[in-house]
Design a protein around this motif. Sequence first.
Motif, short mmCIF file in Angstrom:
data_model
loop_
_atom_site.label_atom_id
_atom_site.label_comp_id
_atom_site.label_asym_id
_atom_site.label_seq_id
_atom_site.Cartn_x
_atom_site.Cartn_y
_atom_site.Cartn_z
N LEU A 118 0.83 -1.22 -0.04
CA LEU A 118 -0.08 0.09 -0.16
C LEU A 118 0.76 1.32 -0.01
O LEU A 118 0.36 2.42 -0.42
CB LEU A 118 -0.82 -0.29 1.19
CG LEU A 118 -2.02 -1.11 1.23
CD1 LEU A 118 -2.83 -0.98 2.36
CD2 LEU A 118 -2.77 -1.18 -0.14
N SER A 119 2.12 0.86 0.63
CA SER A 119 2.72 2.20 0.31
C SER A 119 3.30 2.60 -0.92
O SER A 119 3.43 3.78 -1.26
CB SER A 119 4.42 2.18 1.46
OG SER A 119 5.35 3.08 1.28
N SER A 120 3.88 1.63 -1.73
CA SER A 120 4.11 1.84 -2.96
C SER A 120 2.78 2.26 -3.81
O SER A 120 2.80 3.12 -4.65
CB SER A 120 4.39 0.40 -3.74
OG SER A 120 5.15 0.69 -5.04
N PHE A 121 1.80 1.55 -3.48
CA PHE A 121 0.36 2.07 -4.20
C PHE A 121 0.16 3.44 -4.07
O PHE A 121 -0.46 4.09 -4.97
CB PHE A 121 -0.69 1.14 -3.73
CG PHE A 121 -2.02 1.42 -4.41
CD1 PHE A 121 -2.10 0.98 -5.88
CD2 PHE A 121 -3.05 1.88 -3.80
CE1 PHE A 121 -3.50 1.20 -6.53
CE2 PHE A 121 -4.37 1.88 -4.28
CZ PHE A 121 -4.57 1.73 -5.84
N GLU A 122 0.16 3.93 -2.93
CA GLU A 122 -0.31 5.20 -2.63
C GLU A 122 0.72 6.01 -2.78
O GLU A 122 0.65 7.55 -2.81
CB GLU A 122 -0.77 5.43 -1.07
CG GLU A 122 -1.97 4.30 -0.74
CD GLU A 122 -3.09 5.22 -1.46
OE1 GLU A 122 -3.46 6.48 -1.75
OE2 GLU A 122 -4.37 4.24 -1.70
N ASP A 123 2.02 5.67 -3.09
CA ASP A 123 3.37 6.55 -3.19
C ASP A 123 3.51 7.39 -1.96
O ASP A 123 3.88 8.55 -1.93
CB ASP A 123 3.30 7.23 -4.31
CG ASP A 123 4.63 7.70 -4.86
OD1 ASP A 123 5.52 7.05 -4.43
OD2 ASP A 123 4.77 8.77 -5.42
N LEU A 124 3.29 6.63 -0.87
CA LEU A 124 3.64 7.53 0.35
C LEU A 124 4.64 6.78 1.29
O LEU A 124 4.62 5.46 1.41
CB LEU A 124 2.15 7.61 1.58
CG LEU A 124 1.11 8.40 0.66
CD1 LEU A 124 -0.16 8.22 1.43
CD2 LEU A 124 1.74 10.07 0.61
N ALA A 125 5.47 7.19 1.82
CA ALA A 125 6.71 6.69 2.43
C ALA A 125 6.40 6.29 3.77
O ALA A 125 5.63 7.14 4.55
CB ALA A 125 7.89 7.46 2.29
#
Length: 458
Positions: A379-386
């Motif tokens: 989900l971090s990659s999907f939302e592009d949030l670190a």
Amino acid sequence: MAKIKTSYFCQSCGAQSAKWIGRCPACGEWNTYVEEVLQREEAAGPASWKSSSSLQIANKPRPIAEISYSEELRLDTRDQELNRVLGGGIVPGSMVLIGGEPGIGKSTLMLQIALNLKNQRVLYISGEESEQQIKMRAERLGAQHPNCFILTETGTQNIFKQIEQLQPEVLIIDSIQTLHSAFIESGAGSISQVRECTAELLKYAKESGTPVFLIGHITKEGNLAGPKILEHMVDTVLQFEGDRHMTYRILRTTKNRFGSTSELGIYEMLGTGLRQVSNPSEILISQREENFSGITIGATLEGNRPLLIEVQSLVSPATYGTPQRSSTGYDAKRLNMLLAVLEKRSGFKLGLQDVFLNIAGGIKVEDPAIDLAVCASILSSFEDLAIPHTTCFAAEVGLSGEIRAVNRIDNRISEAEKLGFKEIYISKFNLKGIDQKKLGIKVNAVSKLEEVLSSLFG
């Protein structure tokens, strides 16, 4: 004149047949049956180990209550990683089989162990290298051992003759596929030769109490070459894994009669030999100054050792019709299950996304405790949030989206705290017995996947 006995053996799995057949019924491989001689017309030369013609007292059954037992002291290899994998050291009279890909470092590891056993007389037998080649490797390792003897020989009859004269306390064979017994007429490395030579060495180990290390070849599938009975005959089977183009090596146990089979040892291949890695997290977690999306840290266990590993994910729109699902170091079926949970229970539309998952460091993980780290990474990659690199995860994710408890959570939390992590997400069912006031790390206890996602991504 006695008739020579022959039989056909599958060179892939070791199955035996009285006649040649095209396809092996055991493993399904084609054209793998080769005729081998089972018994020579006459057994010339001395017996391999303590001639069978010598008089021996026949064994008689004894009540188990009358059998005396005293725990034998194990030999310290001066290698903490190998000691851990063996279960505490070398057991006298045991036989250890170590396999791995060509060039992975099996011979280097065994020669390094031979040179480290300063208080034991060690005999290193090589059928693949000359004395000069072994001496060159020993010079590179930078260790000296006056009681380490090198013998370049492949015939078991001469090997046992030298053993009787030298009386070694540790025996190393490099490799079992190069040995040849005069009592079997087939070539070295065949099914019959490997089985016969191993049986002779096993008898020597058990009767003399001398530990024996065997180096074995592997097949293209990654399995130990030779008959499957070879793994049943020995006491311990070790697998030396790793990429030859990377510096780190992993030593696993697949069978151990004297210890756990869930332990592993980690080494770093250097120009001066194999270095023990006492803190595996140093190679499993990347050193970075800024946060990147798709990267999380999970707390797992390998045997009694807690490890913090880095989970890397990449989620991108599918270019082709069918989305790709690729995982390295993690079970692909479990990845598909977690993706279904995220889409069904959390509402994330991942059906048209390519998902790539990688466990950094080349390690393979089967511990379900990293499920939460995998979900957070995707989900971090999907939302592009670190996700902050000081946050880690240790929990299993169920099919209904619940966060399940995992075993030995206190060891996982202690390892995370020791490595400087500030926050860890666990199941609320793991809170029992944990005194958070004494910890230097914030413990977030959750029960549902939605709670973790809302806390991380809002």
